[in-house]
Design a protein around this motif. Structure first.
Motif, PDB file in Angstrom:
ATOM      1  N   GLY A 124       0.792  -1.230   0.000  1.00 48.68           N
ATOM      2  CA  GLY A 124       0.000   0.000   0.000  1.00 48.68           C
ATOM      3  C   GLY A 124       0.819   1.272   0.000  1.00 48.68           C
ATOM      4  O   GLY A 124       0.271   2.367   0.101  1.00 48.68           O
ATOM      5  N   LYS A 125       2.145   1.154  -0.164  1.00 50.23           N
ATOM      6  CA  LYS A 125       3.014   2.331  -0.083  1.00 50.23           C
ATOM      7  C   LYS A 125       2.709   3.339  -1.191  1.00 50.23           C
ATOM      8  O   LYS A 125       2.549   4.534  -0.939  1.00 50.23           O
ATOM      9  CB  LYS A 125       4.483   1.895  -0.157  1.00 50.23           C
ATOM     10  N   SER A 126       2.665   2.873  -2.421  1.00 53.59           N
ATOM     11  CA  SER A 126       2.411   3.779  -3.547  1.00 53.59           C
ATOM     12  C   SER A 126       0.985   4.332  -3.520  1.00 53.59           C
ATOM     13  O   SER A 126       0.730   5.445  -3.994  1.00 53.59           O
ATOM     14  CB  SER A 126       2.662   3.063  -4.879  1.00 53.59           C
ATOM     15  N   THR A 127       0.060   3.569  -2.942  1.00 51.39           N
ATOM     16  CA  THR A 127      -1.312   4.062  -2.827  1.00 51.39           C
ATOM     17  C   THR A 127      -1.377   5.242  -1.878  1.00 51.39           C
ATOM     18  O   THR A 127      -2.204   6.140  -2.055  1.00 51.39           O
ATOM     19  CB  THR A 127      -2.239   2.924  -2.345  1.00 51.39           C
ATOM     20  N   VAL A 128      -0.503   5.262  -0.870  1.00 49.80           N
ATOM     21  CA  VAL A 128      -0.429   6.406   0.032  1.00 49.80           C
ATOM     22  C   VAL A 128      -0.123   7.677  -0.767  1.00 49.80           C
ATOM     23  O   VAL A 128      -0.748   8.723  -0.588  1.00 49.80           O
ATOM     24  CB  VAL A 128       0.646   6.181   1.125  1.00 49.80           C
ATOM     25  N   VAL A 174       6.345   0.412   8.832  1.00 53.24           N
ATOM     26  CA  VAL A 174       6.347  -0.857   8.108  1.00 53.24           C
ATOM     27  C   VAL A 174       4.898  -1.196   7.764  1.00 53.24           C
ATOM     28  O   VAL A 174       4.059  -1.311   8.674  1.00 53.24           O
ATOM     29  CB  VAL A 174       6.977  -1.985   8.943  1.00 53.24           C
ATOM     30  N   MET A 175       4.616  -1.354   6.481  1.00 51.03           N
ATOM     31  CA  MET A 175       3.247  -1.596   6.039  1.00 51.03           C
ATOM     32  C   MET A 175       3.057  -3.018   5.537  1.00 51.03           C
ATOM     33  O   MET A 175       3.979  -3.623   4.961  1.00 51.03           O
ATOM     34  CB  MET A 175       2.860  -0.608   4.932  1.00 51.03           C
ATOM     35  N   ALA A 176       1.873  -3.547   5.754  1.00 51.81           N
ATOM     36  CA  ALA A 176       1.480  -4.859   5.243  1.00 51.81           C
ATOM     37  C   ALA A 176      -0.033  -4.865   5.127  1.00 51.81           C
ATOM     38  O   ALA A 176      -0.736  -4.400   6.043  1.00 51.81           O
ATOM     39  CB  ALA A 176       1.952  -5.981   6.163  1.00 51.81           C
ATOM     40  N   ASP A 177      -0.548  -5.330   3.998  1.00 50.45           N
ATOM     41  CA  ASP A 177      -1.996  -5.417   3.768  1.00 50.45           C
ATOM     42  C   ASP A 177      -2.701  -4.079   3.967  1.00 50.45           C
ATOM     43  O   ASP A 177      -3.816  -4.015   4.499  1.00 50.45           O
ATOM     44  CB  ASP A 177      -2.621  -6.481   4.682  1.00 50.45           C
TER      45      ASP A 177
END
Length: 576
Positions: free
Chosen positions: A375-379, A544-547
């Motif tokens: 979801g990093k680029s969606t941020v 740190v991102m996940a899901d």
């Protein structure tokens, strides 16, 4: 859009040019009015010459004939020039609207419209369609008016015979209608095949490195040949259908003409008309064949042009990027906050962002890490409002971003990504890209120095005026990246986003970019997105991102001490 809607939309571009079009029509009508004068002159000359003797000097005859043709040619030239001028203005207006629609279109459009197809729709299609329509309109006006004047003269000479010419008209109209229906169908298929061919060429022009790396030249040739063969087949169907129009209409028209011709000869043999009348009638009758033939050939270009115009209007009608905000933010500190933000893309089975919470203080350097799809680029997309949350709220300096005008929001962001896009122009033009205050050469040099690119630029023959080539093709990967940083520095935004900005760089270039990041620390809000964790060790806070949500947060030392997901990622990269 159907034919009627396309026609109505086209007329909105035609109406502003009505004065020039009316002038062109006047010239064509004057040209057509000259046509019956030729057979009328023959009648006068033959009757007076054979029966009564010439009443005027013989040398006047060639002068009158030449003057008639000069007049007709002059009117034709003037009409064509004025009509073409009006058409070019229509094309200009249409192109401007197409470019405006492309620039303001919703981001979803670019998932279906390739760059090559966009070029074709904006540059080629309006020119070809308008050219075809302009030529057809000229033909309709010139040939139809010529036909009307000639028929009027024929009615004056012999109304009974002339009226017989209309005996074949019902059959002619029915035949043309059948062929027109078929032509619309195959014309649409041909246009779609052409679009597919454009997309294939565009793919290969953009991805030539990939094609050659994968040794896929033969594969791509086969793909192109298959699309080209299909396009040729559709084109031939269109040509075959179009080619039917002329022989069918000519045969049916010949029926009427042959009947009239036969009866005219019979009348002349009975002495009911003079030699001059007979010659004049036959000449005028034969002169109608050419404009009739031209008029039967115009439906093909009109049909193709309307199909092309429909594609252009579909682009103009494409949904625009929503800009419902009304507020402005003149100054920006750079404080960002995500409050329970959830976003799920259309057709996706899981949300890209899932109840995400982030608090990024002004002047803070934060990093977003995680596996692909976390979801990093969606941020980034939500911050710039390329994507819209289903729920939750994002604020900038306490102001919900959806309440701001897009221009006001985006001017506070500078984005440097791995997919650098440069424009074909000078170094200076790329650095000062779209600056509202114009190009400041001193500031350009300052930004290039800060981006560690000045040393290279100063060695170029034309310095900052040197051309960078198509998408910066004259620069190395590291130089392109530094030029993108210089462009962002020139913008002087409060918030900087480095989205995988060093992923494709060598160690030396990465170090240069890293120094640029360090120079900005504290003065700007920095958001670093990276798979290469060595570039984000010094961040104030690492998320740190996940899901689609944050599963760990802290600085490098804190996260390493926790020994969880982040520590595992660092160990894996260190092992390599």
């Amino acid at each position: 859009m159907d034919f009627k809607d396309t026609h109505a939309r086209l007329m909105t571009y035609v109406r502003p040019q009505w004065r020039m079009l009316a002038l062109a029509v006047t010239f064509f009508l004057l040209s057509s009015a000259v046509e019956p004068m030729v057979p009328a002159l023959f009648k006068k000359l033959i009757d007076s010459g054979f029966k009564e003797g010439l009443k005027y000097p013989l040398w006047i005859v060639p002068i009158v004939v030449i003057c008639l043709f000069v007049a007709r040619g002059t009117f034709n030239f003037a009409g064509t020039y004025v009509m073409s001028s009006a058409t070019s203005l229509i094309v200009l207006s249409l192109r401007n609207d197409l470019m405006r629609a492309l620039l303001k279109a919703d981001s979803k459009l670019f998932t279906t419209v390739s760059p090559g197809l966009a070029v074709s729709k904006i540059i080629n299609d309006p020119q070809q369609a308008s050219g075809a329509l302009g030529g057809s309109v000229i033909s309709i006006i010139r040939d139809a008016s010529t036909l009307i004047f000639l028929i009027g003269y024929l009615l004056y000479l012999n109304p009974q015979l002339t009226l017989l010419a209309f005996v074949s008209m019902p059959m002619l109209a029915f035949s043309v209608k059948l062929i027109r229906t078929r032509l619309n169908k195959v014309g649409e298929a041909q246009y779609l095949a052409q679009q597919k061919l454009v997309n294939t060429v565009d793919d290969n022009a953009r991805a030539w490195r990939v094609v050659r790396t994968f040794d896929a030249v033969d594969f791509e040739l086969q793909r192109f040949e298959a699309d080209a063969v299909h396009h040729r087949r559709m084109t031939m169907k269109q040509i075959a259908t179009s080619a039917l129009v002329t022989p069918v209409t000519q045969v049916l028209a010949a029926v009427g003409v042959s009947i009239i011709l036969t009866l005219a000869i019979w009348q002349a043999s009975q002495g009911s008309s003079t030699v001059g009348e007979f010659v004049s009638f036959i000449t005028a009758l034969l002169m109608t064949i050419s404009p009739m033939r031209h008029l039967t050939d115009i439906y093909t270009p009109i049909s193709g042009a309307m199909i092309t115009m429909r594609g252009a209007f579909e682009l103009i009608n494409a949904p625009t990027e929503p800009d419902n905000g009304t507020g402005t933010l003149e100054t920006c500190k750079g404080h960002l906050e995500f409050k329970n933000v959830t976003l799920q893309y259309e057709g996706a089975t899981a949300p890209a962002l899932n109840d995400l919470n982030l608090d990024i203080g002004d002047g803070q350097t934060i990093a977003l890490v995680g596996s692909s799809g976390a979801g990093k680029s969606t941020v980034v997309s939500t911050l710039l409002r390329f994507a819209y949350p289903n729920s939750g709220q994002i604020t900038l300096d306490g102001t919900p971003i959806e309440t701001l005008k897009l221009a006001s929001l985006r001017r506070h962001f500078a984005v440097v990504s791995q997919d650098i896009v440069l424009f074909d122009g000078s170094v200076a033009a790329n650095v000062a890209y779209a600056s509202p205050n114009g190009l400041d050469r001193a500031k350009v040099e300052q930004c290039l120095r800060a981006a560690n690119l000045w040393t290279h630029v100063s060695t170029l023959p034309e310095g900052i005026d040197s051309n960078v080539g198509t998408n910066g093709s004259k620069l190395s990967g590291g130089q392109r990246q530094r030029l993108a940083i210089a462009r962002a520095l020139y913008r002087d935004a409060a918030i900087w986003i480095f989205d995988e900005a060093t992923s494709a760089l060598d160690s030396e270039s990465e170090a240069v970019v890293q120094r640029s990041i360090e120079d900005l620390r504290g003065s700007k809000t920095l958001i670093l997105i990276a798979h290469r964790l060595s570039t984000i060790r010094n961040a104030d806070r690492i998320y740190v991102m996940a899901d689609g949500k944050v599963v760990e947060q802290g600085n490098h030392a804190e996260l390493m001490a926790q020994g969880r997901l982040y520590a595992g990622m660092v160990k894996i990269q260190s092992a390599h």
